[in-house]
Design a protein around this motif. Structure first.
Motif, PDB file in Angstrom:
ATOM      1  N   GLU A 134       0.967  -1.771  -0.186  1.00 17.36           N
ATOM      2  CA  GLU A 134      -0.040   0.420  -0.297  1.00 17.36           C
ATOM      3  C   GLU A 134       0.565   1.341  -0.324  1.00 17.36           C
ATOM      4  O   GLU A 134       0.389   2.211  -0.551  1.00 17.36           O
ATOM      5  CB  GLU A 134      -0.844  -0.146   0.940  1.00 17.36           C
ATOM      6  N   LEU A 135       2.099   0.914   0.889  1.00 16.85           N
ATOM      7  CA  LEU A 135       3.084   2.665   0.981  1.00 16.85           C
ATOM      8  C   LEU A 135       3.579   3.140  -0.898  1.00 16.85           C
ATOM      9  O   LEU A 135       3.625   4.238  -0.897  1.00 16.85           O
ATOM     10  CB  LEU A 135       3.797   2.108   1.745  1.00 16.85           C
ATOM     11  N   THR A 136       3.161   1.547  -1.785  1.00 16.40           N
ATOM     12  CA  THR A 136       3.424   2.937  -3.201  1.00 16.40           C
ATOM     13  C   THR A 136       2.679   2.352  -4.071  1.00 16.40           C
ATOM     14  O   THR A 136       2.056   2.671  -5.143  1.00 16.40           O
ATOM     15  CB  THR A 136       4.777   2.326  -3.615  1.00 16.40           C
ATOM     16  N   GLN A 137       0.862   2.199  -3.298  1.00 16.20           N
ATOM     17  CA  GLN A 137      -0.258   2.094  -3.753  1.00 16.20           C
ATOM     18  C   GLN A 137      -1.722   2.804  -3.774  1.00 16.20           C
ATOM     19  O   GLN A 137      -1.017   3.955  -3.917  1.00 16.20           O
ATOM     20  CB  GLN A 137      -0.239   0.613  -4.167  1.00 16.20           C
ATOM     21  N   ARG A 138      -2.155   2.325  -2.478  1.00 16.03           N
ATOM     22  CA  ARG A 138      -3.334   3.103  -2.982  1.00 16.03           C
ATOM     23  C   ARG A 138      -3.101   4.353  -1.598  1.00 16.03           C
ATOM     24  O   ARG A 138      -3.814   4.852  -1.481  1.00 16.03           O
ATOM     25  CB  ARG A 138      -4.836   1.576  -2.118  1.00 16.03           C
ATOM     26  N   ASP A 139      -2.556   3.431  -0.908  1.00 11.00           N
ATOM     27  CA  ASP A 139      -2.234   4.485   0.690  1.00 11.00           C
ATOM     28  C   ASP A 139      -0.345   5.190   0.094  1.00 11.00           C
ATOM     29  O   ASP A 139       0.324   6.080   0.849  1.00 11.00           O
ATOM     30  CB  ASP A 139      -1.837   3.948   1.741  1.00 11.00           C
ATOM     31  N   ARG A 140      -0.329   5.983  -1.053  1.00 13.29           N
ATOM     32  CA  ARG A 140       0.859   6.425  -1.306  1.00 13.29           C
ATOM     33  C   ARG A 140       0.841   7.812  -0.693  1.00 13.29           C
ATOM     34  O   ARG A 140      -0.277   8.420  -0.347  1.00 13.29           O
ATOM     35  CB  ARG A 140       1.548   6.597  -2.751  1.00 13.29           C
ATOM     36  N   ILE A 141       2.438   7.942   0.380  1.00 15.86           N
ATOM     37  CA  ILE A 141       2.495   9.360   0.818  1.00 15.86           C
ATOM     38  C   ILE A 141       3.630  10.242  -0.253  1.00 15.86           C
ATOM     39  O   ILE A 141       4.842   9.562  -0.177  1.00 15.86           O
ATOM     40  CB  ILE A 141       2.919   8.589   2.500  1.00 15.86           C
ATOM     41  N   PRO A 142       3.268  11.220  -0.248  1.00 20.35           N
ATOM     42  CA  PRO A 142       5.339  11.556  -1.629  1.00 20.35           C
ATOM     43  C   PRO A 142       6.116  11.605  -0.793  1.00 20.35           C
ATOM     44  O   PRO A 142       7.469  11.373  -2.004  1.00 20.35           O
ATOM     45  CB  PRO A 142       3.879  13.070  -1.518  1.00 20.35           C
ATOM     46  N   ASN A 143       6.289  12.001   0.622  1.00 23.65           N
ATOM     47  CA  ASN A 143       7.687  11.864   1.442  1.00 23.65           C
ATOM     48  C   ASN A 143       8.228  10.041   1.711  1.00 23.65           C
ATOM     49  O   ASN A 143       9.086  10.457   2.209  1.00 23.65           O
ATOM     50  CB  ASN A 143       7.515  12.565   2.174  1.00 23.65           C
ATOM     51  N   ASP A 398      -3.012  -3.766 -15.723  1.00 20.31           N
ATOM     52  CA  ASP A 398      -2.960  -2.276 -15.514  1.00 20.31           C
ATOM     53  C   ASP A 398      -3.472  -1.532 -13.698  1.00 20.31           C
ATOM     54  O   ASP A 398      -4.320  -2.168 -13.251  1.00 20.31           O
ATOM     55  CB  ASP A 398      -4.523  -2.496 -15.846  1.00 20.31           C
ATOM     56  N   PRO A 399      -2.049  -0.316 -13.701  1.00 17.45           N
ATOM     57  CA  PRO A 399      -2.385  -0.437 -12.340  1.00 17.45           C
ATOM     58  C   PRO A 399      -3.923   0.769 -11.851  1.00 17.45           C
ATOM     59  O   PRO A 399      -4.138   0.034 -10.647  1.00 17.45           O
ATOM     60  CB  PRO A 399      -1.272   0.846 -12.563  1.00 17.45           C
ATOM     61  N   GLN A 400      -4.321   0.917 -12.539  1.00 18.77           N
ATOM     62  CA  GLN A 400      -5.714   1.736 -11.856  1.00 18.77           C
ATOM     63  C   GLN A 400      -6.643   0.352 -11.795  1.00 18.77           C
ATOM     64  O   GLN A 400      -7.056   1.202 -11.048  1.00 18.77           O
ATOM     65  CB  GLN A 400      -6.451   2.468 -12.831  1.00 18.77           C
ATOM     66  N   ALA A 401      -6.492  -0.538 -12.716  1.00 23.03           N
ATOM     67  CA  ALA A 401      -7.837  -1.481 -12.180  1.00 23.03           C
ATOM     68  C   ALA A 401      -7.270  -2.549 -11.577  1.00 23.03           C
ATOM     69  O   ALA A 401      -8.178  -2.940 -10.315  1.00 23.03           O
ATOM     70  CB  ALA A 401      -7.400  -2.288 -14.031  1.00 23.03           C
ATOM     71  N   TYR A 402      -5.723  -2.773 -11.079  1.00 19.91           N
ATOM     72  CA  TYR A 402      -5.118  -3.379  -9.893  1.00 19.91           C
ATOM     73  C   TYR A 402      -5.718  -2.918  -8.492  1.00 19.91           C
ATOM     74  O   TYR A 402      -6.224  -3.984  -7.514  1.00 19.91           O
ATOM     75  CB  TYR A 402      -3.849  -3.364 -10.485  1.00 19.91           C
TER      76      TYR A 402
END
Length: 418
Positions: A134-143, A398-402
């Motif tokens: 989730e840290l690089t998918q749905r709950d990504r935090i920019p920093n 596809d990232p968005q579908a995934y």
């Protein structure tokens, strides 16, 4: 002796940007760059934590603890493999030690605790080990950026494709019962069943399982072509030994997540580890010159073959050093610093091939299918038997579908019913 000569004489790989990081007028800042590093130096995964520190410091020692004319200071804290402790130590590093950025942690729960903390204050946090999807998918935090790291489900996906190509049609899985195990199994199961395979049964064991016989008895009774295994640390060693003692080695093919056959596990194992197939971006037995140069330097310095933990932290330090050099050391300018990290392409890492981040802050790798064999010195190591090019955390989806599907858990494994 100049910096390049030092690195070459030590047999270490080196970062061009870090070597170029000699004093520049534009970066003539007197204050050191302070890095806060966290690792589990006590508790059940302390051995991996110590290797994290070793790999991290090995890189900075190789460049004289200096980049772009600024000295580097590393403060190490023990997170004890505990999320509450990790949060406490992160606060201490940021609010008392006044570090410029945070680095490290090993277990997903500790990384998630620190990520939630920096989400509120914007402190850069670099995670070469923490693999929570989730840290690089749905709950990504920019920093929060996964320099030289990987998403948990990323490498089991090509392994599942490879398994199908070997003729495996019916598989079972066993994994430690926490998010990392759920996500690694989920990646394997989704790709395997999307390709027509069937997951016959899944087993989940708690961390620090001493006796696997209840699981092994059930596994032995299944009609399967192979077993996917996700265990790390002492659980991995115990599972291998008990699997062999049960008479299952050679009878049921063992396919595994990379941590199962990491050097931190197999350097103390015997014949029970031989022949196990896993998948990873790093294989200490790969014959490319950059990998073998790093392996030789690490072995010379520490007397052991490098684990994932030492390799990842060394490469993560190199990645950030390259980014620091790009901005002439101005890490205080956080937006510019973070952008430099995101756009860095690591060209001279121990992998021997370029690595870049995707649009979500996760690296894209060439992934090895690896097998445990003995090297010429009689030590077990992972050697490549096949390679999958440019593997993203989304595989071929596809990232968005995934990301519209649920996150992997015990209740969702991406299994397509056959």
């Amino acid at each position: 002796m100049d910096r390049r000569a030092f690195l070459e004489s030590a047999g270490a790989t080196f970062s061009a940007a870090a070597v170029a990081g000699l004093p520049r007028a534009a970066a003539a800042q007197s204050a050191p760059i302070r890095i806060g590093m966290m690792a589990p130096l006590s508790g059940v995964v302390a051995a991996g934590g110590r290797e994290m520190v070793d790999g991290f410091k090995m890189y900075w020692e190789g460049v004289g603890y200096e980049v772009a004319g600024r000295k580097i200071e590393v403060s190490v804290e023990d997170d004890a493999g505990n999320p509450d402790t990790a949060l406490q130590k992160a606060r201490r590093l940021v609010e008392q030690t006044k570090v410029d950025f945070l680095f490290g942690n090993l277990l997903a729960n500790t990384g998630l605790a620190v990520a939630n903390y920096v989400k509120t204050n914007g402190v850069p946090y670099f995670i070469p080990i923490i693999a929570a999807n989730e840290l690089t998918q749905r709950d990504r935090i920019p920093n929060v950026i996964r320099v030289a790291g990987y998403a948990a489900s990323q490498f089991p996906m090509p392994l599942a494709d490879w398994a199908k190509k070997q003729g495996h049609r019916k598989m079972a899985t066993i994994a430690q019962d926490y998010s990392f195990g759920h996500e690694q199994c989920g990646g394997f199961c989704q790709v395997f069943t999307d390709g027509g395979g069937r997951i016959v049964q899944q087993f989940w064991n708690p961390l620090n399982t001493s006796d696997f016989s209840p699981y092994l008895g059930q596994i032995a009774a299944l009609d399967i072509d192979g077993l996917f295994i996700m265990e790390l640390g002492s659980d991995a060693n115990r599972f291998m030994q008990q699997f062999a003692n049960f008479g299952l080695k050679g009878r049921i093919p063992m396919l595994s997540a990379m941590n199962f056959t990491d050097q931190s596990v197999i350097r103390t194992a015997g014949p029970e580890c031989e022949g196990i197939v896993s998948s990873a971006h790093f294989a200490e037995g790969a014959d490319n010159p950059a990998t073998q140069k790093f392996v030789a330097a690490y072995q010379k310095k520490f007397g052991i073959l490098p684990s994932l933990y030492g390799f990842a932290m060394y490469s993560g330090a190199m990645w950030v050093a390259d980014a620091i050099a790009k901005i002439d050391g101005a890490v205080e300018k956080r937006p510019e610093f973070l952008e430099a990290v995101r756009t860095t392409v690591l060209t001279d890492s121990p992998l021997g091939r370029p690595v870049r981040l995707d649009d979500y802050g996760n690296p894209i790798y060439d992934v090895y299918i690896r097998k445990v064999v003995k090297n010429k010195e009689g030590k077990y190591w992972n050697t490549p038997i096949e390679i999958y090019k440019n593997v993203s955390q989304f595989w071929t989806y596809d990232p968005q579908a995934y990301m519209k599907q649920p996150t992997f858990s015990r209740n969702f494994q991406g299994i397509k019913q056959s």
